[in-house]
Write an enzyme that holds these catalytic residues in place. Structure first.
Site, PDB file in Angstrom:
ATOM      1  N   HIS A 356      -3.446  19.089  30.665  1.00  0.00           N
ATOM      2  CA  HIS A 356      -2.795  17.928  30.050  1.00  0.00           C
ATOM      3  C   HIS A 356      -2.578  18.054  28.549  1.00  0.00           C
ATOM      4  CE1 HIS A 356      -3.200  15.178  33.555  1.00  0.00           C
ATOM      5  NE2 HIS A 356      -4.232  15.951  33.819  1.00  0.00           N
ATOM      6  N   LYS A 545       0.285   3.961  21.363  1.00  0.00           N
ATOM      7  CA  LYS A 545      -0.333   5.150  21.937  1.00  0.00           C
ATOM      8  C   LYS A 545      -1.543   5.461  21.081  1.00  0.00           C
ATOM      9  CE  LYS A 545       3.696   7.267  21.198  1.00  0.00           C
ATOM     10  NZ  LYS A 545       3.966   7.896  22.492  1.00  0.00           N
ATOM     11  N   ARG A 546      -2.387   6.404  21.515  1.00  0.00           N
ATOM     12  CA  ARG A 546      -3.496   6.791  20.668  1.00  0.00           C
ATOM     13  C   ARG A 546      -2.989   7.270  19.315  1.00  0.00           C
ATOM     14  NH1 ARG A 546      -8.894   6.848  22.679  1.00  0.00           N
ATOM     15  NH2 ARG A 546      -9.299   7.922  20.729  1.00  0.00           N
ATOM     16  N   LYS A 551       1.412  12.817  17.161  1.00  0.00           N
ATOM     17  CA  LYS A 551       2.264  11.756  17.697  1.00  0.00           C
ATOM     18  C   LYS A 551       3.124  11.119  16.591  1.00  0.00           C
ATOM     19  CE  LYS A 551      -1.052  10.751  21.418  1.00  0.00           C
ATOM     20  NZ  LYS A 551      -0.343  10.815  22.719  1.00  0.00           N
ATOM     21  N   THR A 653       3.453   9.076  29.113  1.00  0.00           N
ATOM     22  CA  THR A 653       3.710   8.216  30.267  1.00  0.00           C
ATOM     23  C   THR A 653       4.078   6.814  29.783  1.00  0.00           C
ATOM     24  OG1 THR A 653       1.306   7.963  30.391  1.00  0.00           O
ATOM     25  CG2 THR A 653       2.341   9.387  32.033  1.00  0.00           C
ATOM     26  N   LYS A 657       7.035   3.831  30.957  1.00  0.00           N
ATOM     27  CA  LYS A 657       6.832   2.385  31.120  1.00  0.00           C
ATOM     28  C   LYS A 657       7.899   1.619  30.338  1.00  0.00           C
ATOM     29  CE  LYS A 657       2.073   3.551  31.638  1.00  0.00           C
ATOM     30  NZ  LYS A 657       0.850   3.930  30.929  1.00  0.00           N
TER      31      LYS A 657
END
Ligand code: 26W
Length: 810
Positions: A356, A545-546, A551, A653, A657
């Site tokens: 992952h 998100k984290r 990111k 993911t 959504k």
């Protein structure tokens, strides 16, 4: 199906639970009592269904899937399970009839936050999908007493609070003391040779008992019911009474505390490995208990373990449960007296591994010393696996080849878990098309050349029943109206039929109205929670998100500062009003991530106080981002920020959504964004930035962040602004140094400055399209219509067909 339950029956069952378990009447009950009573009623239905499911699986001698994961981010279960069982409506009516508000009851359920982010939520979505597809499957993890911490923002900074979810959350759990397993730590091994065969004896070990607490999981429109088995840790000696009576109270309970600390708390690190002894104990604890439990049941049914691999497949969710491999070997060799080769064949035909992440700092490498002293027998077995693998590699590549060193399982006094997985697993998969290619050609390139057939892709997916139908009822109605019913719940590809309405003005208008309603609903919630008034006339631009540098939440902030500056300079700056929403937890020890949270709050605060921004620019940090908050936010979102450095986000993911709820994506060609782009084409997504290939070329050639800074007046201004500081007195020279000069590490590791201009341009395109609601809504509709491929049902069919070899419904 259980939908034969009517309101009256439901009310009776709830009342009975209130009376029996809490000694209350409906009048005396609190919301919490009511929640627990409802959960127990639903749990009873599932429990009965699970008994029937297990009987059928056993009778049919079906192959079972065992999904091992250190994390299952389940969120709430009451509304979800009731919906899947077809009892949601009667239950809501019964709750009302008893004088309560169903919405409030659902809200009183704590999130089961047994995970950090993507990996854990994926496991939860997959468990639902496996159940709906009637696959005999069990999830295994740890029954953490404390889930992911609750986040508070105090003076702009993250503060962590304990998450005692079991207070109410244990209504779902069925404790099966009779299926307790013993897990052994430490001690030493005494070899007993009998000819060529060794019978190792483990002595002086410390035992910890693993007690299963099973959480049943309902599938949609089926009686098939699976469970999530959460192992709780207990000491075999509650208190040492001899110490206790001699007055040494602390020592007396110490042993118990040492054992039970294993299940105390979820590690809050995401994508960052730390070689902590407690973490290794957690891993072996849940893996050993799981393997013993599966093998015990198998032996009881078939009388042998020879056919084990025919009846079971074990999916390893990232490397965290890798110890299943040597643990299975241990049982087969030491307890069942198999020869090595036969044991190895059974193991390697049973285990499959999903990767992952490609981040180097997330790779698990355990120090030999720790490993050996904590797990002496497992260490011995891993050494033998490593030795045999080494011989195979040398035969293939030749001695002294660099590849042999890179692929080694034990190297430099470390155990490399990913290499152990690659050696032992019959399948290795990535979680998006791009990610799986990167695994084959970069991260695991050597292993790929050795055995290309092992490498697969299964693109991630989400539970669309939860992430669309349940959380966005108005959109669900529109879809039913446009696609002729609720078939899409079991056949997500039917969402495609929406597209027939892509040019239907009434449908587009209705879609726009749904989004406006959802925005208002979300704004009401935010107001009631925090007092903040969101500007619902502005575009809701969301990044949740984290918090991690790859990111690139910071890129988003740089752009917001750019917008702010232009607005200040030119009050007539032509600009589509925006409300930027952030939500993110930072790992408690990740200093830079915490600084970025603080920065977002400084920016939010400054903008809120500046009259120039009124009705035009707003920034809000949503505290404590979690599953139940995501469920409220997704339906209200218009723009989804998926802006990681290309090549770094394995899949994502959250992006799916958003898409299913009609948000448009601004993003890089990273992870599953690539496949979203393939689905909707250039015209229905805002793609920007370097591709993964360009990122790696630029890095190879030498990336000079400083040049981007020097050559871009906007960037210069932004950096100066960050350095000079905010009205709250905080300045962020540490962050600008990280971008421009590196501050000890490579400058701007994640290429924010390289992608800034392209990001800015993409945002300008967003603003233009938003001004044409019809076009925006059309794009939104196309995104929803083409999101079916990102349903977890599709992913699970892929696993079932290409890796697990198990049949499924549909
Ligand atoms: C050892 C510390 C640690 C903890 C968690 C290392 C790595 C992890 C996870 C593998 C990180 C994670 O959650 N990865 C995410 O997995 C999602 C599901 O596949 C993907 O969608 C995300 O892109 C990926 O970051």
């Amino acid at each position: 199906m259980a939908d034969s339950f009517r309101k009256d029956q439901m009310a009776q069952m709830i009342l009975a639970k209130l009376r029996r378990n809490f000694g209350r009447t409906a009048e005396q009950a609190t919301n919490a009592h009511m929640f627990q009573a409802c959960a127990l009623v639903v749990r009873d239905i599932m429990s009965a269904n699970n008994i029937a499911t297990e009987k059928l699986v056993q009778l049919g001698q079906q192959r079972q899937v065992h999904y091992l994961s250190m994390e299952f981010l389940m969120g709430r279960s009451l509304e979800k399970n009731a919906f899947n069982l077809g009892v949601l409506e009667p239950m809501k009516e019964a709750i009302k009839f008893l004088g309560f508000d169903p919405g409030e009851i659902f809200e009183s359920e704590p999130d089961a936050g047994l995970g950090n982010g993507g990996l854990g939520r994926l496991a939860a979505c997959y468990l639902e999908a496996m159940t709906t597809l009637e696959i005999p499957a069990t999830g295994y993890s740890i029954c953490y007493e404390l889930g992911i911490f609750k986040q508070k923002i105090v003076d702009g900074q993250q503060v962590e609070l304990a998450d005692n979810w079991l207070d109410l959350g244990d209504s779902w759990l069925i404790t099966r003391t009779d299926e307790t397993e013993e897990v052994k730590f430490g001690g030493r091994i005494i070899d007993h040779w009998e000819g060529n065969i060794n019978h190792p004896e483990h002595v002086e070990y410390t035992s910890v008992l693993a007690v299963p607490r099973d959480m049943p999981v309902a599938g949609y429109n089926t009686d098939h019911t699976n469970v999530l088995r959460l192992w709780d840790a207990k000491s075999p000696t509650p208190v040492d009474m001899s110490l206790y009576s001699s007055g040494d109270y602390l020592k007396a309970v110490e042993r118990q505390a040492m054992a039970e600390v294993i299940a105390k708390v979820l590690y809050p690190d995401d994508n960052h490995y730390e070689g902590k002894s407690l973490r290794l104990r957690q891993q072996y604890f849940f893996v050993s208990a799981t393997v013993q439990s599966i093998m015990r049941k198998h032996r009881a049914q078939y009388g042998t373990l020879r056919n084990f691999h025919e009846k079971h497949v074990i999916q390893i969710n990232d490397t965290h449960p890798t110890l299943v491999i040597p643990e299975m070997m241990r049982i087969l060799l030491d307890e069942e007296s198999y020869e090595w080769d036969e044991a190895w064949e059974i193991v390697t035909k049973t285990v499959a591994y999903t990767n992952h992440t490609v981040l180097a700092e997330a790779l698990e490498r355990w120090p030999q010393q720790l490993f050996e002293s904590l797990l002496p027998r497992i260490w011995g077995i891993v050494c033998e696996i490593a030795r045999r693998y080494q011989i195979e590699l040398e035969r293939h590549f030749g001695q002294g080849d660099g590849r042999v060193a890179r692929m080694a399982i034990i190297w430099d006094n470390e155990v490399r878990m990913a290499n152990l997985c690659i050696c032992a697993c019959f399948a290795v998969n990535g979680v998006s098309a791009l990610h799986s290619e990167i695994l084959k050609h970069d991260v695991f390139a050597d292993a790929y050349r050795l055995d290309p057939g092992k490498f697969k892709n299964v693109t991630n997916g989400i539970d669309h029943r939860r992430w669309l139908s349940e959380i966005n009822p108005k959109l669900d109605s529109l879809i039913r109206d446009c696609t002729g019913g609720d078939d899409y719940l079991l056949q997500a590809y039917k969402l495609k039929e929406l597209e027939k309405h892509a040019d239907d003005a009434a449908v587009l208008e209705r879609l726009g109205q749904i989004k406006r309603d959802n925005k208002l609903r979300f704004a009401d919630y935010v107001k009631s929670e925090s007092g903040i008034l969101l500007n619902t006339d502005a575009l809701f631009d969301v990044q949740v998100k984290r918090l991690h540098e790859y990111k690139r939440q910071l890129l988003n902030v740089l752009h917001i500062i750019y917008l702010y500056q232009h607005m200040k300079e030119d009050p007539h700056f032509d600009f589509q009003p925006r409300t930027f929403l952030f939500g993110a937890k930072a790992a408690p020890g990740y200093y830079v991530a915490k600084r970025i949270i603080r920065l977002i709050n400084s920016v939010a605060d400054m903008i809120a106080k500046d009259p120039v921004c009124k009705d035009r620019l707003q920034v809000t940090f949503l505290e404590n981002y979690r599953v139940s908050l995501a469920e409220k936010l997704m339906p209200a979102s218009e723009l989804s920020e998926q802006i990681s450095t290309a090549g770094k986000e394995a899949s994502g993911t959250g992006n799916m959504k958003f898409m299913m709820n009609g948000a448009l994506t601004i993003g890089t060609l990273d992870g599953a964004n690539v496949e979203m782009h393939d689905q909707v084409g250039d015209n229905n997504i805002f793609i920007f930035g370097l591709t993964a290939q360009e990122v790696s070329d630029l890095k190879a050639k030498g990336y000079h962040a400083y040049d981007y800074y020097m050559n871009n007046p906007d960037l210069k201004w932004i950096m100066k602004f960050l350095n000079d500081g905010f009205p709250d007195g905080e300045s962020y020279g540490d962050l600008t140094r990280r971008l421009i000069s590196g501050d000890g590490c490579p400058a701007d590791e994640y290429l924010l400055l390289a992608d800034f201009e392209s990001y800015k341009a993409a945002h300008e395109r967003v603003g233009k399209v938003y001004r044409d609601p019809k076009q925006w809504n059309r794009m939104s509709l196309i995104n929803i219509a083409r999101s079916g491929i990102f349903a977890a049902d599709r992913s699970i069919c892929d696993y079932a067909e290409t890796i697990w070899d198990v049949p499924h419904r549909g």
